[in-house]
Design a protein around this motif. Structure first.
Motif, mmCIF file in Angstrom:
data_model
loop_
_atom_site.group_PDB
_atom_site.id
_atom_site.type_symbol
_atom_site.label_atom_id
_atom_site.label_comp_id
_atom_site.label_asym_id
_atom_site.label_seq_id
_atom_site.Cartn_x
_atom_site.Cartn_y
_atom_site.Cartn_z
ATOM 1 N N TYR A 142 0.829 -1.207 0.000
ATOM 2 C CA TYR A 142 0.000 0.000 0.000
ATOM 3 C C TYR A 142 0.864 1.257 0.000
ATOM 4 O O TYR A 142 0.540 2.248 -0.659
ATOM 5 C CB TYR A 142 -0.921 0.009 1.222
ATOM 6 C CG TYR A 142 -2.297 -0.537 0.943
ATOM 7 C CD1 TYR A 142 -3.358 0.307 0.649
ATOM 8 C CD2 TYR A 142 -2.539 -1.907 0.962
ATOM 9 C CE1 TYR A 142 -4.631 -0.191 0.390
ATOM 10 C CE2 TYR A 142 -3.804 -2.420 0.703
ATOM 11 C CZ TYR A 142 -4.849 -1.559 0.416
ATOM 12 O OH TYR A 142 -6.100 -2.051 0.150
ATOM 13 N N ARG A 147 3.332 0.976 -3.524
ATOM 14 C CA ARG A 147 2.567 0.827 -4.765
ATOM 15 C C ARG A 147 3.376 0.147 -5.871
ATOM 16 O O ARG A 147 3.011 0.207 -7.048
ATOM 17 C CB ARG A 147 2.062 2.185 -5.267
ATOM 18 C CG ARG A 147 1.237 2.939 -4.254
ATOM 19 C CD ARG A 147 0.676 4.225 -4.819
ATOM 20 N NE ARG A 147 -0.170 4.904 -3.847
ATOM 21 C CZ ARG A 147 -0.899 5.985 -4.115
ATOM 22 N NH1 ARG A 147 -0.877 6.500 -5.330
ATOM 23 N NH2 ARG A 147 -1.640 6.543 -3.185
ATOM 24 N N ASP A 189 -5.298 -3.149 -5.874
ATOM 25 C CA ASP A 189 -5.208 -3.275 -7.337
ATOM 26 C C ASP A 189 -6.243 -2.387 -8.026
ATOM 27 O O ASP A 189 -5.942 -1.721 -9.029
ATOM 28 C CB ASP A 189 -5.423 -4.733 -7.754
ATOM 29 C CG ASP A 189 -4.226 -5.614 -7.420
ATOM 30 O OD1 ASP A 189 -3.107 -5.065 -7.314
ATOM 31 O OD2 ASP A 189 -4.406 -6.834 -7.267
ATOM 32 N N LEU A 195 -5.281 1.398 -7.604
ATOM 33 C CA LEU A 195 -4.133 1.746 -8.449
ATOM 34 C C LEU A 195 -4.516 1.747 -9.926
ATOM 35 O O LEU A 195 -4.015 2.570 -10.705
ATOM 36 C CB LEU A 195 -2.987 0.761 -8.207
ATOM 37 C CG LEU A 195 -2.329 0.831 -6.827
ATOM 38 C CD1 LEU A 195 -1.223 -0.207 -6.711
ATOM 39 C CD2 LEU A 195 -1.764 2.221 -6.561
ATOM 40 N N SER A 196 -5.413 0.843 -10.313
ATOM 41 C CA SER A 196 -5.882 0.808 -11.697
ATOM 42 C C SER A 196 -6.631 2.090 -12.041
ATOM 43 O O SER A 196 -6.452 2.661 -13.126
ATOM 44 C CB SER A 196 -6.793 -0.406 -11.906
ATOM 45 O OG SER A 196 -7.318 -0.414 -13.215
ATOM 46 N N ASN A 223 -4.086 4.907 -12.381
ATOM 47 C CA ASN A 223 -3.345 4.812 -13.639
ATOM 48 C C ASN A 223 -4.206 5.223 -14.831
ATOM 49 O O ASN A 223 -3.733 5.917 -15.739
ATOM 50 C CB ASN A 223 -2.844 3.381 -13.831
ATOM 51 C CG ASN A 223 -1.935 3.249 -15.035
ATOM 52 O OD1 ASN A 223 -0.880 3.867 -15.104
ATOM 53 N ND2 ASN A 223 -2.347 2.445 -15.999
ATOM 54 N N GLN A 259 -6.702 7.840 -2.641
ATOM 55 C CA GLN A 259 -6.444 8.487 -3.926
ATOM 56 C C GLN A 259 -6.445 10.014 -3.842
ATOM 57 O O GLN A 259 -6.290 10.689 -4.861
ATOM 58 C CB GLN A 259 -7.511 8.046 -4.941
ATOM 59 C CG GLN A 259 -7.562 6.545 -5.166
ATOM 60 C CD GLN A 259 -8.810 6.117 -5.912
ATOM 61 O OE1 GLN A 259 -9.895 6.652 -5.687
ATOM 62 N NE2 GLN A 259 -8.670 5.138 -6.797
ATOM 63 N N ASN A 318 -3.297 11.865 -5.244
ATOM 64 C CA ASN A 318 -3.239 11.736 -6.704
ATOM 65 C C ASN A 318 -4.298 12.599 -7.371
ATOM 66 O O ASN A 318 -4.039 13.260 -8.382
ATOM 67 C CB ASN A 318 -3.448 10.275 -7.110
ATOM 68 C CG ASN A 318 -2.382 9.361 -6.551
ATOM 69 O OD1 ASN A 318 -2.580 8.776 -5.498
ATOM 70 N ND2 ASN A 318 -1.256 9.243 -7.232
#
Length: 284
Positions: free
Chosen positions: A62, A65, A96, A99-100, A103, A136, A139
């Motif tokens: 975590y 990453r 997952d 992070l997907s 991205n 998130q 980000n």
């Protein structure tokens, strides 16, 4: 008597042996129990270590990453009992997914920056808005700032292009106006530079001294403006206000190129037409 004593001795020996055997068996059993207990403790200790390693591996995944750390976390989870894997696997699956989404949003923002199209800008904004998990937040803030900068750069470029187009149009208009003005002057023989010459010539023709008059800047009427009808179609005209130096009068001269190509000067005293103040003038 002797036989009887031998029996007693034998019995005593058997009792001693039996006691020894029983004692040995009890000791062996107790030793095994103690050993098994120790083995279980060691096993439990090792398993708790496996659980701890798995927890730490998930936390590291975590934090970093990195794909490598995520793979290691999955391997650590696989070493646990099936019943103990569920919670940690769910955490990795959530990681997952998060992070997907991050991205995908990163790709959308880059695409918007490259294409600068309205559709890609909208898609990038939707992707940013979809990042709702606390994990998130950082980000999302970075992506939004980047997208805002992209939008600002697009707006600045648009404003710059519009300003350049405006300046270019103004320059072209000025060039065209100057060309038409020169064409107008050439066609009419009357322009801002020679209008005083016509007035002075007119005054001399009427017996006046031009030096007795103070002439103001000429004002072009209608067709004299470059964007108006050319002088070949409509007479061009200038109005020039005057004051007599001795203070006896003031009025206006109107100098006009007529349709037949002549230059006519009309004198007004105050707002009234001067009956002696009209004539055609030629500088030649």
């Amino acid at each position: 008597m002797k036989v009887k004593m031998n029996k007693k001795v034998i019995v005593s020996i058997l009792v001693v042996v039996l006691i020894g055997v029983i004692s040995g068996g009890v000791y062996a059993y107790q030793s095994k129990v103690e050993h098994d207990k120790q083995v279980k403790l060691e096993h439990d200790k090792d398993y708790r270590k496996l659980e701890k390693n798995a927890d730490e591996a998930v936390q590291l995944a975590y934090n970093s990453r990195k794909n490598e750390d995520i793979e290691n976390a999955n391997k650590s989870i696989e070493k646990l009992k099936k019943s103990d894997q569920k919670t940690l696997k769910e955490k990795i699956e959530k990681l997952d997914k998060l992070l997907s989404e991050i991205n995908s949003t990163k790709v959308a923002v880059k695409k918007a920056d490259f294409s600068k199209t309205e559709a890609d800008l909208l898609n990038a904004q939707k992707a940013i808005d979809s990042l709702k998990d606390e994990y998130q937040v950082k980000n999302k803030s970075i992506f939004q700032e980047n997208l805002n900068n992209i939008k600002k750069a697009i707006a600045d470029e648009k404003a710059r292009a519009e300003q350049e187009a405006k300046i270019k149009a103004e320059q072209e208009t000025k060039v065209k106006a100057e060309q038409e003005r020169k064409a107008l002057e050439q066609a009419s023989g009357l322009n801002q530079n020679n209008v005083f010459d016509y007035i002075k010539k007119f005054l001399v023709m009427r017996g006046y001294n031009p030096d007795d008059y103070i002439l103001n800047n000429p004002i072009g009427n209608g067709p004299q403006a470059p964007t108006e009808t050319r002088a070949s179609d409509t007479p061009s005209s200038f109005d020039v206000k005057y004051q007599e130096k001795d203070g006896t009068g003031a009025g206006m001269f109107r100098v006009t190129k007529t349709l037949d190509g002549q230059i006519q000067v009309v004198k007004y005293v105050g707002s009234n037409f001067d009956t002696d103040g009209i004539g055609f003038v030629s500088l030649s």
